[in-house]
Design an enzyme around this catalytic site. Structure first.
Site, PDB file in Angstrom:
ATOM      1  N   HIS D 100       0.870  -1.185   0.000  1.00 45.34           N
ATOM      2  CA  HIS D 100       0.000   0.000   0.000  1.00 45.34           C
ATOM      3  C   HIS D 100       0.897   1.222   0.000  1.00 45.34           C
ATOM      4  O   HIS D 100       1.540   1.519   0.996  1.00 45.34           O
ATOM      5  CB  HIS D 100      -0.935  -0.033   1.198  1.00 45.34           C
ATOM      6  CG  HIS D 100      -1.903  -1.173   1.136  1.00 45.34           C
ATOM      7  ND1 HIS D 100      -3.178  -1.029   0.648  1.00 45.34           N
ATOM      8  CD2 HIS D 100      -1.758  -2.480   1.430  1.00 45.34           C
ATOM      9  CE1 HIS D 100      -3.787  -2.203   0.676  1.00 45.34           C
ATOM     10  NE2 HIS D 100      -2.948  -3.103   1.150  1.00 45.34           N
ATOM     11  N   ARG D 207      -7.721  -5.836   3.982  1.00 43.88           N
ATOM     12  CA  ARG D 207      -6.963  -6.625   4.944  1.00 43.88           C
ATOM     13  C   ARG D 207      -7.820  -7.311   6.001  1.00 43.88           C
ATOM     14  O   ARG D 207      -7.346  -8.238   6.660  1.00 43.88           O
ATOM     15  CB  ARG D 207      -5.878  -5.762   5.579  1.00 43.88           C
ATOM     16  CG  ARG D 207      -4.822  -5.278   4.573  1.00 43.88           C
ATOM     17  CD  ARG D 207      -4.285  -6.417   3.724  1.00 43.88           C
ATOM     18  NE  ARG D 207      -3.430  -5.984   2.618  1.00 43.88           N
ATOM     19  CZ  ARG D 207      -2.919  -6.793   1.709  1.00 43.88           C
ATOM     20  NH1 ARG D 207      -3.185  -8.084   1.744  1.00 43.88           N
ATOM     21  NH2 ARG D 207      -2.171  -6.337   0.740  1.00 43.88           N
TER      22      ARG D 207
END
Lengths: 333, 333, 333, 333
Positions: D100, D207
């Site tokens: 990310h 996630r």
């Protein structure tokens, strides 16, 4: 890459075409390949001028503009060129590399696929002691032969145990995302990595620097050679203004002003001027900064990153080696 | 902002708390206000060291580390501080500002809301002729009084026609997104703008530079004063290494090496050394670069960006002025 | 672009090659041209698989993988394709466009260069009243002929005054950065704009949406047609999963579960099930959300963005028009 | 963090203040701590409205706006809130996390500092076989006790060899950047990680998803609980529109339209309507997509991510454990 050339109306960089899809070895099992690119030096000029179509500018004019842009940090036009690489490196190198957030990345997935059992082994030349000055790197002082042999023995033992465990676990169908958690950081991974030229220049300047870990420097040097073939004028400006240039602080410039007189179009040393440690300190330079300043005046030469085409391999060379290193237990479809 | 202070366990920058929510005027109708911030100089050190909780470091140690990081372009820790501004500026300034892509922005919407009829009027001092050297800015040469009066007359005529048209169109319920298309670029807009300190330093260095348009420099100077209050040690390093520092090219460093001898911890001018235009050219400096190099050795002093708190206004001051400048035809709920 | 095709070993998108460097008109004076691209649908698959060189995959397999990736938001492989456009648009459109921060941009500079005196004039069809539902756009209700004529009269008056002022100021050598501050937002500007395909899909989905300002939709539609020619399989997936897809909330899914029974591989309407306003409210949907939900079940058809090649112009067509619209007082070298 | 609360004029999130600087254990040696934050739900509304100072909006109005923004993907206002975490995780988790790119990161440096010898050991519950459907994860089918014991035996052997080698190498002053290359991916590292709330929501949705590796899910769940305390209204909207929402494709919506009739403000199942595998295929859904579609109509419930404050530790708890796990050979100053 395609063995067959195609026809295109896009701008073409002849130097890049020569190496497109060739795989250049790095370290003992790694590689870098330039697999695609977009744009050339001329495209940077065209974007900077927001001009229509291909013009008939002379290379000399392009060079003047590109160097001016680079010198004055007008960096947006250099974002107009893009390079795409296929790279393979040990995971500890990958972890440093991925910190550059401005690239697009697709990495080989150890959750989905079986990992090839390939590990990086440092050479005797590289197994050095911790540096005392550069506190995060190696210092040039090599281990003796016995020490190196012991290190190799330990590495091999770890890798053998890791490989055995990986093969046992994947052979017993343990989820791959868990089977791989004790692979060492020296295990090779690979990715597609795409970045624009502006951000590539930033990445490469940091990564060909002597303070970077030597292993990632090796990648940087090959990629700098690829950059040179896509945009040779930009590359030259990058060498002159970035790689071999320096940032001077307010205090350092003040010191220069005491040592040099600036004429209208000339510079003259001020006879008898000298700045000793105390004088540099009085200008606001810490002891460490003063030493860094003195170091900037040492000429370290101009690096060359020309690619050695004799070292290049076809994609199949690495493809076969990697396929052979994947545990035989099972192959994904 | 909240008139009432609250209790927090977050790190606090006392200098920033003093100005939080105060609105500082810029140009004739614009403003900048620091409306929130996260982190302090100490937080940058903590992130750089990845340390636990608040330590008991002395400011002097923090300063040494922060200056080291800045000098060596270890910039990621300075991303750990964040600043949020409420800003109001003419649209031609907004268009330059928005080119910095690393900030978060929420702008007042002319599609949804009625625009306040406020326009930027340059002062007589600022209405200057095109620069001959800096080919994109003004050159210091002011227009005479009659010329200025004529410019003002023309601007006022355009603005009156624009305002009339805008009021007529919105009064006739024409879609606001169309009613506004002939507002001039001098019309004020406003936004919330949030950025981390690393990217703020980059933005500010470019925008307080004399090559930036003077109007955006005015914003940069006020924001630099706000940055100084959030992280004074980082601010000082930014002045010393960025604002008053320079980048020297390979060729410029080669020139310095001919003029200065580097000792172990001292620098000495080489007696009798001089580099005239021809010598600088022989080193690879173009005529333009040689002139830029000479210019770098001119001391231009250290800028100060201290805020003048006496100029600060409460939010309500601008809120009322802007509400009063919105066409009366209709107000959104 | 180059009239002469060259040879390349890079992947080639035949549909894109056909339109490369052609200029497609948008609005009354604007345009979009695809000036370069990197990568094709096959390159996305290759990056997703981190595979070596060009394979011999069938298109059908590529299609399955690309649609799977798109559906499950595995978006990084689609960053591996890059498109570069040359675009010209009114400044109010440019201000919406530039809010997308993931592109590289080089815009024509009004500080450095003289602006062409070209302004966007809305057509009678587009001069509509403010929408009552979509509170930021136009509502479909056109102004009458007299109203349109009055709007045009006002716009022309403003533009004439702006142009006169601009010519007077630049003729009197007033700095261009100031001479332009009263140009209206309808003035055309232009830029080079480069973006990867993942971010382009995000941009285009927002900009071909009926809630975007109609003028920027016009650009989005042409660019969608260009995207289709670079990566037709990705384009089809984008239409099916993004443009014509919808996001459903937890409450909306709960509603569906009351209306539909899911079998093993079938879906069946639950006889007699109905959810009225009260029932939808009881599921947690606000009145507004319930209306939005009902709206999602209305079939609005599949848009087509095929380019009309008959409308395309050569670069010189716009180059000449723009050169002719620059004030004659003076031309930059 | 500071034991002593300070006074601030910044917006304060009371729920976040309660947990600031508390360290929540994750896995066997890891943790997450919220160490700083900027902004609250009210700040998002203020940015969206570009309003002056703190208003007196009711929470209910804020909720309506924030949910509207979230539903319609007006995401920029949610960038106005920022969270900073101190996290510790195994390197294989860190490698997924770092993908990310929109966060700021400062990681503990194995080149500069000695690594703590702490390794992640999966529990018997987690040592599962490769999933057959989700081809990249574990499938729920646990290894038997003997298999688990064998896995643990192998892991311990590798770790012991790695630790011995690391201690031997650092004891012999081998450069740390090399001494660490055979640490396993299960070795714990740590970092400061700062991100804005918009990007945090994106990160967390991916996630906490069941397709993510279970170990990183564990981090996501704790961080979701922290997010909830900074901005509870935004958190609720994220649950309703993102976590428990779904994207439906054009083909899926077409299917719904055959099964449900939309009234003005109601939805009614079409009596007798059913879509079997063939009918779903005729709509353009592949077999796999049809199965995914049916799966979307299964209610999987609403997750709760409330933090258990009883599990929280002070920073010193982990600081001491980590200091004790660093090889004793030598400690950096």
């Amino acid at each position: 890459m395609s063995a067959e050339p195609s026809s295109t109306r896009r701008p073409v960089a002849p130097g890049a075409e020569e190496i497109l899809g060739l795989y250049f070895p790095v370290l003992d099992h790694g590689f870098v390949s330039l697999v695609d690119y977009m744009g050339t030096d001329a495209c940077i000029e065209r974007a900077a001028r927001v001009s229509y179509g291909f013009g008939t500018r002379k290379t000399q004019q392009t060079r003047g503009l590109l160097r001016y842009l680079r010198r004055h940090l007008h960096t947006t036009p250099s974002e107009m060129v893009e390079l795409k690489f296929h790279c393979c490196m040990p995971m500890f190198v990958a972890r440093q590399w991925i910190r550059h957030r401005t690239a697009s990345v697709n990495e080989y997935s150890g959750r989905y696929s079986l990992m090839p059992m390939l590990f990086y082994m440092p050479s005797p030349e590289q197994l050095q002691k911790q540096a005392s000055t550069n506190r995060q790197g190696r210092g040039g002082d090599r281990l003796d032969a016995a020490g190196y042999a012991e290190a190799v023995r330990r590495w091999n033992a770890i890798r053998e145990a890791s490989r055995d465990a990986y093969e046992w676990m994947t052979g017993n169908e343990i989820a791959r995302e868990l089977a791989r958690i004790d692979l060492p950081l020296s295990t090779y991974t690979q990715w597609y990595w795409k970045i624009d030229m502006h951000n590539l220049m930033h990445f490469l300047r940091l990564r060909v620097d002597s303070h970077a870990q030597w292993e990632i420097q090796e990648y940087g040097r090959v990629m700098a050679g690829m950059f040179q073939r896509v945009a040779p004028i930009s590359y030259e400006a990058w060498i002159d203004y970035d790689v071999c240039g320096m940032r001077l602080s307010r205090m350092e410039l003040d010191a220069l002003r005491q040592l040099i007189a600036a004429g209208e179009d000339s510079l003259t040393a001020r006879d008898g001027s000298t700045l000793d440690a105390a004088a540099l300190g009085a200008l606001g330079l810490s002891k460490r900064e003063a030493a860094e300043f003195v170091g900037k005046l040492v000429d370290t030469g101009v690096p060359h990153f020309d690619l050695d085409l004799a070292r290049a391999k076809p994609a199949s060379y690495f493809e076969e080696r990697f396929a052979a290193a994947v545990p035989a237990v099972d192959q994904k479809a």
